[in-house]
Design a protein around this motif. Structure first.
Motif, PDB file in Angstrom:
ATOM      1  N   ILE A 199      -6.634   3.700   4.831  1.00  0.00           N
ATOM      2  CA  ILE A 199      -7.150   2.664   4.167  1.00  0.00           C
ATOM      3  C   ILE A 199      -8.218   1.850   5.127  1.00  0.00           C
ATOM      4  N   ARG A 200      -8.143   2.168   6.348  1.00  0.00           N
ATOM      5  CA  ARG A 200      -8.964   1.382   7.246  1.00  0.00           C
ATOM      6  C   ARG A 200     -10.393   2.107   7.125  1.00  0.00           C
ATOM      7  N   LEU A 254      -1.891   4.745   3.804  1.00  0.00           N
ATOM      8  CA  LEU A 254      -2.050   4.007   4.939  1.00  0.00           C
ATOM      9  C   LEU A 254      -2.817   4.343   6.009  1.00  0.00           C
ATOM     10  N   LEU A 311      -0.557  -2.411  10.210  1.00  0.00           N
ATOM     11  CA  LEU A 311      -0.478  -2.586   8.605  1.00  0.00           C
ATOM     12  C   LEU A 311       1.027  -1.920   8.320  1.00  0.00           C
ATOM     13  N   GLU A 312       1.839  -2.777   7.840  1.00  0.00           N
ATOM     14  CA  GLU A 312       2.950  -2.172   7.136  1.00  0.00           C
ATOM     15  C   GLU A 312       3.577  -2.958   6.057  1.00  0.00           C
ATOM     16  N   ASN A 313       4.365  -2.294   5.076  1.00  0.00           N
ATOM     17  CA  ASN A 313       4.901  -2.763   3.963  1.00  0.00           C
ATOM     18  C   ASN A 313       5.768  -3.450   4.244  1.00  0.00           C
ATOM     19  N   ILE A 327       0.871  -1.289   0.061  1.00  0.00           N
ATOM     20  CA  ILE A 327      -0.021   0.064   0.011  1.00  0.00           C
ATOM     21  C   ILE A 327       0.844   1.327  -0.162  1.00  0.00           C
ATOM     22  N   LEU A 355       2.536  -6.794   1.709  1.00  0.00           N
ATOM     23  CA  LEU A 355       1.895  -6.242   3.099  1.00  0.00           C
ATOM     24  C   LEU A 355       1.907  -7.334   4.005  1.00  0.00           C
ATOM     25  N   PRO A 402       2.652   4.599   1.061  1.00  0.00           N
ATOM     26  CA  PRO A 402       2.576   5.059   2.641  1.00  0.00           C
ATOM     27  C   PRO A 402       1.645   6.193   2.663  1.00  0.00           C
TER      28      PRO A 402
END
Length: 453
Positions: free
Chosen positions: A403-404, A400, A438-440, A395, A446, A397
């Motif tokens: 995105i929720r 992020l 969530l983190e790349n 995703i 992801l 940055p």
């Protein structure tokens, strides 16, 4: 519905009953104590009087003066009433007997005391049908015996008067006490009436805390009402927003379905018709998925915690998720695996059905956005987290933080979706005291991790 009695009436009745019972108990104890003291006092007086009779010189009395007139008759009639006193001539009687049983001296009362006949000390006797307390006291040589009697009715009257003097003020104070209780309750309960008026005039979406000066015992109820109204307002606002968003999101797929249905109804070649029907089928699948996710959120939002909480078996949850997601993963050529020690994975008490829903949405997203034909999705069970890893594009940055959000989908998105999957994941995690990170990944893709708050 059964009518509830007024709090004021209940308190008044309770206070009146309690005071009455205490008054009766106090009266019984006081009667016993007063009567005991009076018996002790009058028994002592009888003993002193008997000793004086035995010490008196009776030789000066002849047969005519052996019986004295009543005390009231010995006082001059010319004396004023205040100096004549309040006498109970019939309450006390006395006599002196010789050792031969002959009466030597007696008062002029109507009650004739019985001769000693060998009796000594205090006796309870009946004279003319009335209870009396009689003392027989003899000289050491036995030549004379003094008999002093007192009516027990007189003692009862004295005890009753003493008791009435002590308890009558309590009886008089009872109405004043009840009046004070009534006024105090009315004053302290009046804010509740004003509070009820505020509640009646309140809008459903008004989250402003109610203000009232209440007793400390009632303040927790006001705090609970304020918390409840806040939750109700939040729920109503959320439902309104949810309804508006759902209507907006459903309008597009339904319009597309209508267009595709109209195209399929046209006289087209078989290949075009098949393509139109395929698009119609995919559109129905998208609408169905959207409706299912909307229903899932509708069920999750009102909950305050897991409804069926038990120790979570992550192996069973992971197996269920893999079984549910496997057909979709196989259709896209994605390899779905489970790794880690399920026996020692993130200890938790919760609802396995909701947790499976949470992980299924993460797995579905990971499969959807992984590399087609060769993509990899891994469900990792660890002691500190449960993670879903993919090898997709990740995703951006800058996206992020958003995105929720419900119904949020990045611009230019080619994959189908509703933008509700992560909202469902976060809500289930929230109910279990968990959170979504969530983190790349550095190697690409992801990482979605479920950890404790």
């Amino acid at each position: 519905m059964r009518r509830v009695r007024s709090l004021r009436v209940q308190v008044m009745l309770t206070v009146a009953l309690a005071v009455t019972l205490l008054w009766g108990l106090s009266a019984g104890i006081a009667w016993w104590q007063v009567r005991h003291e009076i018996d002790e006092l009058f028994d002592t007086q009888q003993m002193q009087f008997a000793r004086q009779l035995l010490a008196a010189d009776l030789h000066d009395f002849d047969d005519d003066s052996a019986r004295l007139p009543q005390g009231r008759e010995l006082l001059p009639k010319s004396l004023p009433k205040a100096r004549r006193g309040s006498l109970e001539d019939d309450a006390l009687s006395f006599a002196v007997w010789s050792e031969d049983g002959e009466p030597l001296f007696a008062d002029g009362g109507k009650h004739r005391l019985p001769p000693p006949d060998g009796r000594y000390g205090f006796y309870d006797a009946r004279l003319d049908g009335e209870p009396w307390r009689v003392l027989y006291l003899a000289l050491p040589d036995g030549h004379r015996t003094a008999v002093v009697g007192q009516a027990l009715e007189f003692r009862d009257e004295v005890a009753s008067e003493v008791l009435a003097a002590q308890l009558l003020p309590w009886l008089v104070a009872l109405p004043l006490l009840l009046l004070a209780v009534w006024l105090t309750l009315s004053r302290r309960l009046s804010p509740l009436g004003r509070l009820a008026g505020q509640l009646r005039a309140r809008r459903l979406d008004d989250a402003t805390p109610l203000q009232a000066t209440l007793p400390s015992e009632v303040q927790p109820m006001l705090d609970a009402i304020n918390a409840l109204t806040g939750r109700m307002a939040d729920t109503l606002t959320r439902e309104r927003r949810f309804t508006a968003d759902a209507a907006h999101e459903l309008r597009t797929p339904l319009a597309a379905l209508k267009v595709q249905a109209e195209v399929a109804a046209l006289p087209l070649p078989d290949a075009d018709r098949a393509r139109a029907l395929s698009q119609l089928d995919a559109g129905i699948d998208r609408a169905t998925r959207l409706v299912n996710q909307l229903l899932a959120l509708t069920r999750l939002d009102p909950l305050s915690g897991p409804a069926d909480a038990q120790a979570v078996d992550w192996a069973r949850v992971a197996a269920q998720v893999k079984t549910d997601a496997a057909p979709f993963a196989a259709a896209r050529g994605v390899c779905l695996t489970v790794s880690g020690d399920a026996a020692h994975a993130l200890p938790l008490t919760g609802d396995e059905t909701l947790l499976a829903l949470m992980l299924r949405n993460l797995a579905d997203n990971a499969v959807r956005y992984s590399q087609a034909e060769g993509g990899e999705v891994e469900l990792v069970l660890a002691p500190d987290a449960v993670s879903v890893l993919d090898n997709g594009p990740g995703i951006a940055p800058e996206l992020l933080p958003r995105i929720r959000e419900r119904f949020f989908r990045p611009a230019g998105q080619t994959e189908t979706g509703s933008g509700l999957g992560l909202s469902i994941v976060e809500r289930v995690a929230q109910l279990h005291g968990l959170r979504l990170l969530l983190e790349n990944r550095a190697e690409g893709g992801l990482a979605a991790r479920i950890v404790r708050v």
